[in-house]
Design a protein around this motif. Structure first.
Motif, short mmCIF file in Angstrom:
data_model
loop_
_atom_site.label_atom_id
_atom_site.label_comp_id
_atom_site.label_asym_id
_atom_site.label_seq_id
_atom_site.Cartn_x
_atom_site.Cartn_y
_atom_site.Cartn_z
N VAL A 91 0.83 -1.21 0.00
CA VAL A 91 0.00 0.00 0.00
C VAL A 91 0.86 1.25 0.00
O VAL A 91 0.51 2.27 -0.62
N ARG A 92 2.00 1.22 0.65
CA ARG A 92 2.89 2.38 0.68
C ARG A 92 3.34 2.74 -0.74
O ARG A 92 3.36 3.93 -1.11
N SER A 93 3.70 1.73 -1.54
CA SER A 93 4.11 2.02 -2.91
C SER A 93 2.91 2.42 -3.77
O SER A 93 3.04 3.24 -4.68
N MET A 94 1.72 1.87 -3.47
CA MET A 94 0.53 2.26 -4.21
C MET A 94 0.23 3.75 -4.05
O MET A 94 -0.29 4.39 -4.96
N ALA A 95 0.54 4.29 -2.91
CA ALA A 95 0.26 5.70 -2.65
C ALA A 95 1.00 6.61 -3.61
O ALA A 95 0.60 7.76 -3.82
N ASP A 96 2.06 6.09 -4.23
CA ASP A 96 2.85 6.88 -5.17
C ASP A 96 2.44 6.65 -6.63
O ASP A 96 3.02 7.27 -7.53
N PHE A 97 1.48 5.74 -6.87
CA PHE A 97 1.05 5.51 -8.24
C PHE A 97 0.39 6.78 -8.78
O PHE A 97 -0.51 7.35 -8.14
N PRO A 98 0.78 7.24 -9.97
CA PRO A 98 0.26 8.51 -10.48
C PRO A 98 -1.19 8.44 -10.94
O PRO A 98 -1.87 9.47 -10.97
N GLU A 99 -1.67 7.27 -11.34
CA GLU A 99 -3.03 7.16 -11.84
C GLU A 99 -3.51 5.72 -11.72
O GLU A 99 -2.71 4.79 -11.51
N ALA A 100 -4.84 5.53 -11.87
CA ALA A 100 -5.44 4.22 -11.66
C ALA A 100 -4.93 3.18 -12.64
O ALA A 100 -4.87 1.98 -12.32
N SER A 101 -4.55 3.59 -13.84
CA SER A 101 -4.08 2.63 -14.84
C SER A 101 -2.82 1.90 -14.38
O SER A 101 -2.57 0.76 -14.78
N VAL A 102 -2.05 2.55 -13.52
CA VAL A 102 -0.82 1.92 -13.03
C VAL A 102 -1.16 0.75 -12.11
O VAL A 102 -0.55 -0.32 -12.20
N ILE A 103 -2.14 0.93 -11.24
CA ILE A 103 -2.50 -0.18 -10.35
C ILE A 103 -3.17 -1.31 -11.13
O ILE A 103 -3.03 -2.49 -10.80
N GLU A 104 -3.89 -0.97 -12.20
CA GLU A 104 -4.47 -2.02 -13.03
C GLU A 104 -3.38 -2.85 -13.69
O GLU A 104 -3.45 -4.09 -13.71
N ALA A 105 -2.36 -2.18 -14.22
CA ALA A 105 -1.24 -2.89 -14.84
C ALA A 105 -0.49 -3.73 -13.80
O ALA A 105 -0.06 -4.86 -14.08
N HIS A 106 -0.34 -3.20 -12.59
CA HIS A 106 0.31 -3.91 -11.48
C HIS A 106 -0.46 -5.19 -11.16
O HIS A 106 0.12 -6.27 -11.04
#
Length: 251
Positions: free
Chosen positions: A66-81
């Protein structure tokens, strides 16, 4: 090579070790890519007969970092992750290599999905299990929406994901979330015993049995029956089955 997840193959046994103990083995982008690559290697290698899946430190897996997720610039990054992790899950789940997990400590969130990739789960009596999704406003990932109800049923899966319920090891065993519970100091040895048993037995047949059972819910009954017929015929033609059948007949 990344050391976020360790991977080694010795005498037919692949060992996968989550190795971010300082982050409770939470999965960041580097670990996700490593997981996918390991899944591909396990699926492709013919010299692997069984997989032992464990983790370093006091926790098995806290899910996504979750700590690294907080730095994701947009939702598409977490989808790719998530897609990267899911590729690894699919490759390992669909492989013909049986997997035993040694769960020595807490499991939370997407960590449940990582754990449930295993075919047999040996848990410490000190382990506990929770989803935590509702605590941070997220929805299940890492296969949890499929693997959790498959293991414990839809009603219990909903209870675990929609509340802050935490299961003890004994409750997890009762629910069917884990296969067996042993003393904390015996988890590694018990998981290794199971893996060694696969390697010492009809290794190829164990892998094919895993594949048949894992794939059955996602296809028609007739397709499963046809696959069973082809697979048992192929097993029967093999030297291992022929020698075992002959020995059984002599007895």
């Amino acid at each position: 090579m990344s050391d976020s997840i360790l991977f080694d193959v010795t005498d037919g046994l692949a060992r996968i070790t989550l190795n971010r103990p300082e982050r409770l083995n939470a999965i960041d982008a580097d670990a996700a890519a490593r997981w996918r690559d390991i899944g591909a290697e396990v699926a492709e290698r013919d010299d692997i007969g069984a997989v032992l899946f464990d983790a370093a430190g006091r926790a098995f897996c806290a899910g996504g970092d979750v700590r690294s997720m907080a730095d994701f610039p947009e939702a598409s990054v977490i989808e790719a992750h998530a897609d990267t992790i899911h590729d690894g899950h699919r490759l390992l789940r669909e492989s013909d290599k049986p997997i035993v997990a040694a769960v020595q400590g807490p499991v939370a969130g997407g960590g449940l999905g990582f754990m449930l990739i295993a075919d047999i789960i040996v848990a410490s009596d000190e382990a506990h299990f929770s989803s935590k999704y509702s605590d941070i406003g997220l929805t299940p990932d890492c296969g949890v929406s499929t693997l959790l109800p498959e293991a414990v049923g839809a009603r219990r899966a909903l209870e675990l994901t929609l509340t802050s319920r935490r299961l003890s090891a004994a409750e997890a065993l009762e629910w069917g979330l884990v296969t067996e519970v042993v003393a904390a100091d015996g988890v590694a040895a018990r998981a290794r015993e199971i893996a060694d048993g696969w390697l010492a037995g009809a290794t190829a047949s164990f892998g094919q049995a895993k594949r048949l059972i894992r794939s059955a819910p996602y296809r028609s009954f007739q397709d499963s029956l046809d696959d069973e017929a082809r697979t048992i015929a192929a097993s029967f033609a093999g030297a291992d089955a022929q020698s075992r059948i002959a020995a059984f007949a002599r007895r």
